[in-house]
Write a protein that holds these residues in place. Sequence first.
Motif, PDB file in Angstrom:
ATOM      1  N   SER A  93       0.803  -1.222   0.000  1.00  0.00           N
ATOM      2  CA  SER A  93       0.000   0.000   0.000  1.00  0.00           C
ATOM      3  C   SER A  93       0.835   1.272   0.000  1.00  0.00           C
ATOM      4  O   SER A  93       0.316   2.347  -0.261  1.00  0.00           O
ATOM      5  CB  SER A  93      -0.929   0.025   1.219  1.00  0.00           C
ATOM      6  OG  SER A  93      -1.840  -1.033   1.153  1.00  0.00           O
ATOM      7  N   VAL A  94       2.121   1.171   0.300  1.00  0.00           N
ATOM      8  CA  VAL A  94       2.974   2.362   0.323  1.00  0.00           C
ATOM      9  C   VAL A  94       3.096   2.897  -1.093  1.00  0.00           C
ATOM     10  O   VAL A  94       3.349   2.157  -2.039  1.00  0.00           O
ATOM     11  CB  VAL A  94       4.377   2.042   0.885  1.00  0.00           C
ATOM     12  CG1 VAL A  94       5.276   3.268   0.808  1.00  0.00           C
ATOM     13  CG2 VAL A  94       4.288   1.541   2.299  1.00  0.00           C
ATOM     14  N   GLN A  95       2.908   4.213  -1.245  1.00  0.00           N
ATOM     15  CA  GLN A  95       3.025   4.820  -2.558  1.00  0.00           C
ATOM     16  C   GLN A  95       3.663   6.202  -2.419  1.00  0.00           C
ATOM     17  O   GLN A  95       3.747   6.762  -1.305  1.00  0.00           O
ATOM     18  CB  GLN A  95       1.668   4.896  -3.255  1.00  0.00           C
ATOM     19  CG  GLN A  95       0.664   5.765  -2.561  1.00  0.00           C
ATOM     20  CD  GLN A  95      -0.728   5.641  -3.142  1.00  0.00           C
ATOM     21  OE1 GLN A  95      -1.643   5.379  -2.410  1.00  0.00           O
ATOM     22  NE2 GLN A  95      -0.916   5.833  -4.422  1.00  0.00           N
TER      23      GLN A  95
ATOM     24  N   ASP B 114       2.985   9.312   0.287  1.00  0.00           N
ATOM     25  CA  ASP B 114       2.642   8.905   1.651  1.00  0.00           C
ATOM     26  C   ASP B 114       3.617   9.555   2.634  1.00  0.00           C
ATOM     27  O   ASP B 114       4.735   9.908   2.274  1.00  0.00           O
ATOM     28  CB  ASP B 114       2.707   7.389   1.810  1.00  0.00           C
ATOM     29  CG  ASP B 114       1.579   6.676   1.082  1.00  0.00           C
ATOM     30  OD1 ASP B 114       0.660   7.359   0.590  1.00  0.00           O
ATOM     31  OD2 ASP B 114       1.622   5.440   1.016  1.00  0.00           O
TER      32      ASP B 114
ATOM     33  N   THR C 127       8.125  12.730   3.452  1.00  0.00           N
ATOM     34  CA  THR C 127       7.261  12.251   2.381  1.00  0.00           C
ATOM     35  C   THR C 127       8.013  11.287   1.466  1.00  0.00           C
ATOM     36  O   THR C 127       9.166  11.531   1.113  1.00  0.00           O
ATOM     37  CB  THR C 127       6.757  13.442   1.543  1.00  0.00           C
ATOM     38  OG1 THR C 127       6.137  14.375   2.419  1.00  0.00           O
ATOM     39  CG2 THR C 127       5.765  13.015   0.489  1.00  0.00           C
TER      40      THR C 127
ATOM     41  N   PHE D 189       3.569   4.306   8.070  1.00  0.00           N
ATOM     42  CA  PHE D 189       3.231   5.304   7.060  1.00  0.00           C
ATOM     43  C   PHE D 189       1.750   5.645   7.136  1.00  0.00           C
ATOM     44  O   PHE D 189       0.955   4.901   7.692  1.00  0.00           O
ATOM     45  CB  PHE D 189       3.600   4.824   5.659  1.00  0.00           C
ATOM     46  CG  PHE D 189       2.749   3.698   5.147  1.00  0.00           C
ATOM     47  CD1 PHE D 189       1.658   3.953   4.332  1.00  0.00           C
ATOM     48  CD2 PHE D 189       3.035   2.381   5.474  1.00  0.00           C
ATOM     49  CE1 PHE D 189       0.872   2.914   3.863  1.00  0.00           C
ATOM     50  CE2 PHE D 189       2.266   1.346   5.015  1.00  0.00           C
ATOM     51  CZ  PHE D 189       1.176   1.609   4.200  1.00  0.00           C
ATOM     52  N   ALA D 190       1.400   6.796   6.579  1.00  0.00           N
ATOM     53  CA  ALA D 190       0.005   7.233   6.496  1.00  0.00           C
ATOM     54  C   ALA D 190      -0.233   7.774   5.092  1.00  0.00           C
ATOM     55  O   ALA D 190       0.671   8.314   4.453  1.00  0.00           O
ATOM     56  CB  ALA D 190      -0.287   8.313   7.533  1.00  0.00           C
ATOM     57  N   LYS D 191      -1.451   7.626   4.632  1.00  0.00           N
ATOM     58  CA  LYS D 191      -1.832   8.101   3.305  1.00  0.00           C
ATOM     59  C   LYS D 191      -2.108   9.602   3.326  1.00  0.00           C
ATOM     60  O   LYS D 191      -2.537  10.153   4.332  1.00  0.00           O
ATOM     61  CB  LYS D 191      -3.097   7.389   2.821  1.00  0.00           C
ATOM     62  CG  LYS D 191      -2.910   5.912   2.615  1.00  0.00           C
ATOM     63  CD  LYS D 191      -2.016   5.706   1.447  1.00  0.00           C
ATOM     64  CE  LYS D 191      -1.870   4.255   1.088  1.00  0.00           C
ATOM     65  NZ  LYS D 191      -0.901   4.099   0.037  1.00  0.00           N
ATOM     66  N   ASP D 192      -1.876  10.247   2.195  1.00  0.00           N
ATOM     67  CA  ASP D 192      -2.216  11.652   2.025  1.00  0.00           C
ATOM     68  C   ASP D 192      -3.727  11.748   1.868  1.00  0.00           C
ATOM     69  O   ASP D 192      -4.280  11.294   0.877  1.00  0.00           O
ATOM     70  CB  ASP D 192      -1.495  12.208   0.795  1.00  0.00           C
ATOM     71  CG  ASP D 192      -1.774  13.673   0.558  1.00  0.00           C
ATOM     72  OD1 ASP D 192      -2.519  14.289   1.353  1.00  0.00           O
ATOM     73  OD2 ASP D 192      -1.234  14.217  -0.415  1.00  0.00           O
ATOM     74  N   ARG D 193      -4.420  12.332   2.839  1.00  0.00           N
ATOM     75  CA  ARG D 193      -5.883  12.354   2.835  1.00  0.00           C
ATOM     76  C   ARG D 193      -6.464  13.199   1.701  1.00  0.00           C
ATOM     77  O   ARG D 193      -7.605  12.999   1.312  1.00  0.00           O
ATOM     78  CB  ARG D 193      -6.395  12.850   4.176  1.00  0.00           C
ATOM     79  CG  ARG D 193      -5.926  11.968   5.296  1.00  0.00           C
ATOM     80  CD  ARG D 193      -6.903  11.580   6.300  1.00  0.00           C
ATOM     81  NE  ARG D 193      -8.249  11.998   6.128  1.00  0.00           N
ATOM     82  CZ  ARG D 193      -9.263  11.196   6.288  1.00  0.00           C
ATOM     83  NH1 ARG D 193      -9.071   9.946   6.575  1.00  0.00           N
ATOM     84  NH2 ARG D 193     -10.491  11.642   6.169  1.00  0.00           N
TER      85      ARG D 193
ATOM     86  N   ASN E 267      -6.199  10.327  -1.300  1.00  0.00           N
ATOM     87  CA  ASN E 267      -6.799   9.016  -1.096  1.00  0.00           C
ATOM     88  C   ASN E 267      -8.136   9.127  -0.378  1.00  0.00           C
ATOM     89  O   ASN E 267      -8.243   8.853   0.807  1.00  0.00           O
ATOM     90  CB  ASN E 267      -5.847   8.129  -0.294  1.00  0.00           C
ATOM     91  CG  ASN E 267      -4.617   7.802  -1.082  1.00  0.00           C
ATOM     92  OD1 ASN E 267      -4.684   7.029  -2.016  1.00  0.00           O
ATOM     93  ND2 ASN E 267      -3.503   8.404  -0.728  1.00  0.00           N
TER      94      ASN E 267
END
Length: 112
Positions: free
Chosen positions: A15-17, A20, A44, A70-74, A77
């Motif tokens: 899921s890492v892209q 993130d 980032t 890691f966390a997604k860019d809200r 996404n």
Amino acid sequence: MPTTDLTFPNDINVSVQIGDIIYYTPTTLNGIHNTAGTIVELGTVIAINGNTITVDYIAALPQPGDFIMFAKDRSVNMSSLLGYFAKFRIRNNSQDKAEMYSISVDTVESSK
């Protein structure tokens, strides 16, 4: 901004892209990993190559053994449905009886 490469011995999460945000927390080893500090935003993700993630970092670098997450860019996404129509199918692939208690859809009028 400076960059750094984080190389992992195992496969990274699929899921890492790019885009993130990478975080880390220091850990100690006492039979299990225990967090010994607070969560620090590293920076980032700007590139992914196999088991190596390149990060545009803004904080101190993690040490070997620190827990990386890691966390997604809200803003990119989003999980909402877009468009005027949606079609979905719900299937039970089990041989056992199953009950569905509810289905809900969050709708927002976007244009008139």
